[in-house]
Design a protein around this motif. Structure first.
Motif, PDB file in Angstrom:
ATOM      1  N   GLU A 151       0.796  -1.225   0.000  1.00  0.00           N
ATOM      2  CA  GLU A 151       0.000   0.000   0.000  1.00  0.00           C
ATOM      3  C   GLU A 151       0.832   1.281   0.000  1.00  0.00           C
ATOM      4  O   GLU A 151       0.334   2.340   0.354  1.00  0.00           O
ATOM      5  N   SER A 152       2.086   1.198  -0.374  1.00  0.00           N
ATOM      6  CA  SER A 152       2.981   2.362  -0.487  1.00  0.00           C
ATOM      7  C   SER A 152       3.174   3.119   0.818  1.00  0.00           C
ATOM      8  O   SER A 152       3.453   4.318   0.811  1.00  0.00           O
ATOM      9  N   VAL A 153       3.043   2.439   1.932  1.00  0.00           N
ATOM     10  CA  VAL A 153       3.258   3.090   3.229  1.00  0.00           C
ATOM     11  C   VAL A 153       4.701   3.557   3.360  1.00  0.00           C
ATOM     12  O   VAL A 153       4.961   4.635   3.898  1.00  0.00           O
ATOM     13  N   ASP A 154       5.641   2.791   2.800  1.00  0.00           N
ATOM     14  CA  ASP A 154       7.038   3.203   2.880  1.00  0.00           C
ATOM     15  C   ASP A 154       7.251   4.539   2.167  1.00  0.00           C
ATOM     16  O   ASP A 154       7.954   5.412   2.667  1.00  0.00           O
ATOM     17  N   TYR A 155       6.594   4.735   1.034  1.00  0.00           N
ATOM     18  CA  TYR A 155       6.695   6.030   0.344  1.00  0.00           C
ATOM     19  C   TYR A 155       6.009   7.126   1.168  1.00  0.00           C
ATOM     20  O   TYR A 155       6.520   8.244   1.265  1.00  0.00           O
ATOM     21  N   LEU A 156       4.875   6.817   1.776  1.00  0.00           N
ATOM     22  CA  LEU A 156       4.182   7.817   2.600  1.00  0.00           C
ATOM     23  C   LEU A 156       5.041   8.238   3.789  1.00  0.00           C
ATOM     24  O   LEU A 156       5.011   9.413   4.196  1.00  0.00           O
ATOM     25  N   LEU A 157       5.813   7.306   4.350  1.00  0.00           N
ATOM     26  CA  LEU A 157       6.749   7.647   5.423  1.00  0.00           C
ATOM     27  C   LEU A 157       7.740   8.692   4.920  1.00  0.00           C
ATOM     28  O   LEU A 157       7.977   9.707   5.578  1.00  0.00           O
ATOM     29  N   PHE A 158       8.322   8.435   3.748  1.00  0.00           N
ATOM     30  CA  PHE A 158       9.277   9.381   3.161  1.00  0.00           C
ATOM     31  C   PHE A 158       8.598  10.719   2.873  1.00  0.00           C
ATOM     32  O   PHE A 158       9.122  11.777   3.217  1.00  0.00           O
ATOM     33  N   LYS A 159       7.446  10.678   2.239  1.00  0.00           N
ATOM     34  CA  LYS A 159       6.739  11.906   1.837  1.00  0.00           C
ATOM     35  C   LYS A 159       6.419  12.789   3.046  1.00  0.00           C
ATOM     36  O   LYS A 159       6.643  13.994   3.025  1.00  0.00           O
ATOM     37  N   GLU A 160       5.914  12.179   4.095  1.00  0.00           N
ATOM     38  CA  GLU A 160       5.580  12.975   5.281  1.00  0.00           C
ATOM     39  C   GLU A 160       6.829  13.515   5.969  1.00  0.00           C
ATOM     40  O   GLU A 160       6.830  14.616   6.492  1.00  0.00           O
ATOM     41  N   LEU A 161       7.909  12.729   5.953  1.00  0.00           N
ATOM     42  CA  LEU A 161       9.172  13.212   6.502  1.00  0.00           C
ATOM     43  C   LEU A 161       9.658  14.414   5.697  1.00  0.00           C
ATOM     44  O   LEU A 161      10.087  15.427   6.263  1.00  0.00           O
ATOM     45  N   LYS A 162       9.569  14.325   4.381  1.00  0.00           N
ATOM     46  CA  LYS A 162       9.990  15.430   3.507  1.00  0.00           C
ATOM     47  C   LYS A 162       9.123  16.664   3.740  1.00  0.00           C
ATOM     48  O   LYS A 162       9.623  17.794   3.727  1.00  0.00           O
ATOM     49  N   GLU A 163       7.848  16.467   3.986  1.00  0.00           N
ATOM     50  CA  GLU A 163       6.956  17.601   4.254  1.00  0.00           C
ATOM     51  C   GLU A 163       7.230  18.223   5.626  1.00  0.00           C
ATOM     52  O   GLU A 163       7.028  19.414   5.812  1.00  0.00           O
ATOM     53  N   MET A 164       7.721  17.422   6.566  1.00  0.00           N
ATOM     54  CA  MET A 164       8.115  17.952   7.873  1.00  0.00           C
ATOM     55  C   MET A 164       9.397  18.772   7.765  1.00  0.00           C
ATOM     56  O   MET A 164       9.582  19.741   8.500  1.00  0.00           O
ATOM     57  N   PHE A 165      10.284  18.366   6.858  1.00  0.00           N
ATOM     58  CA  PHE A 165      11.585  19.009   6.681  1.00  0.00           C
ATOM     59  C   PHE A 165      11.798  19.353   5.201  1.00  0.00           C
ATOM     60  O   PHE A 165      12.665  18.782   4.547  1.00  0.00           O
ATOM     61  N   PRO A 166      11.033  20.294   4.662  1.00  0.00           N
ATOM     62  CA  PRO A 166      11.076  20.548   3.217  1.00  0.00           C
ATOM     63  C   PRO A 166      12.408  21.075   2.700  1.00  0.00           C
ATOM     64  O   PRO A 166      12.747  20.854   1.541  1.00  0.00           O
ATOM     65  N   GLN A 167      13.176  21.759   3.519  1.00  0.00           N
ATOM     66  CA  GLN A 167      14.438  22.348   3.055  1.00  0.00           C
ATOM     67  C   GLN A 167      15.642  21.445   3.262  1.00  0.00           C
ATOM     68  O   GLN A 167      16.754  21.801   2.898  1.00  0.00           O
ATOM     69  N   ILE A 168      15.423  20.277   3.834  1.00  0.00           N
ATOM     70  CA  ILE A 168      16.536  19.390   4.180  1.00  0.00           C
ATOM     71  C   ILE A 168      16.601  18.226   3.196  1.00  0.00           C
ATOM     72  O   ILE A 168      15.584  17.603   2.875  1.00  0.00           O
ATOM     73  N   GLN A 169      17.801  17.936   2.725  1.00  0.00           N
ATOM     74  CA  GLN A 169      18.004  16.788   1.836  1.00  0.00           C
ATOM     75  C   GLN A 169      17.860  15.507   2.647  1.00  0.00           C
ATOM     76  O   GLN A 169      18.401  15.380   3.745  1.00  0.00           O
ATOM     77  N   ILE A 170      17.132  14.554   2.082  1.00  0.00           N
ATOM     78  CA  ILE A 170      16.949  13.253   2.720  1.00  0.00           C
ATOM     79  C   ILE A 170      17.594  12.200   1.826  1.00  0.00           C
ATOM     80  O   ILE A 170      17.338  12.154   0.626  1.00  0.00           O
ATOM     81  N   SER A 171      18.448  11.390   2.429  1.00  0.00           N
ATOM     82  CA  SER A 171      19.106  10.333   1.657  1.00  0.00           C
ATOM     83  C   SER A 171      19.113   9.046   2.471  1.00  0.00           C
ATOM     84  O   SER A 171      18.852   9.051   3.671  1.00  0.00           O
ATOM     85  N   GLY A 172      19.432   7.965   1.805  1.00  0.00           N
ATOM     86  CA  GLY A 172      19.513   6.677   2.470  1.00  0.00           C
ATOM     87  C   GLY A 172      20.925   6.398   2.943  1.00  0.00           C
ATOM     88  O   GLY A 172      21.852   7.169   2.693  1.00  0.00           O
ATOM     89  N   SER A 173      21.078   5.282   3.605  1.00  0.00           N
ATOM     90  CA  SER A 173      22.358   4.873   4.160  1.00  0.00           C
ATOM     91  C   SER A 173      22.885   3.667   3.401  1.00  0.00           C
ATOM     92  O   SER A 173      22.156   2.700   3.163  1.00  0.00           O
TER      93      SER A 173
END
Length: 143
Positions: A92-114
């Motif tokens: 159900e794309s929950v993993d993408y929703l996790l990313f999307k909401e994190l990005k909306e919480m921190f719109p000016q910050i780059q988010i990357s993986g490890s």
């Protein structure tokens, strides 16, 4: 909805953390992983609450790092170390929703993986999808 984890939902967090572990040995370390996120500055665990059921169905573990490029700039980056979704919600794309909401919480910050946690590819895919959706939305508003 993305919410910061607390002591109150520790059992849910431990369950979701154990889903990020590949071996029995690592599953036994879920408590240690939780302690690391609770005790180390810059590390946070966020839970995703399903809007339809109000149950926690996903978790994202992040580290916020300051980037030392220019002493006058206060830039930072968020590194996603763990991402977990309960099995019944995996399609159900929950993993993408996790990313999307994190990005909306921190719109000016780059988010990357490890690289160590092997989240770099999936987070790069989510970032591209997010960028495309945002671009499509802005083009739709301009028409």
């Amino acid at each position: 909805m993305l919410v910061n984890s607390t002591q109150k939902n520790e059992k849910v967090v431990l369950g979701l953390l154990s889903l990020t572990c590949e071996s029995e040995d690592q599953m036994n370390q879920a408590g240690e992983i939780l302690t690391k996120y609770r005790d180390q500055e810059g590390f946070d665990l966020y839970l995703y609450k399903d809007p339809e059921t109000s149950n926690f169905v996903g978790l994202i573990g992040v580290e916020q790092r300051k980037v030392e490029t220019d002493p006058q700039e206060n830039l930072s980056t968020i590194i996603v170390h763990r991402i977990s979704v309960i099995p019944s919600f995996e399609g159900e794309s929950v993993d993408y929703l996790l990313f999307k909401e994190l990005k909306e919480m921190f719109p000016q910050i780059q988010i990357s993986g490890s690289i160590q946690s092997e989240t770099q590819d999936i987070i790069a895919q989510f970032a591209e999808k997010y960028r495309q959706q945002k671009q499509a939305n802005s083009e739709g508003e301009a028409i």
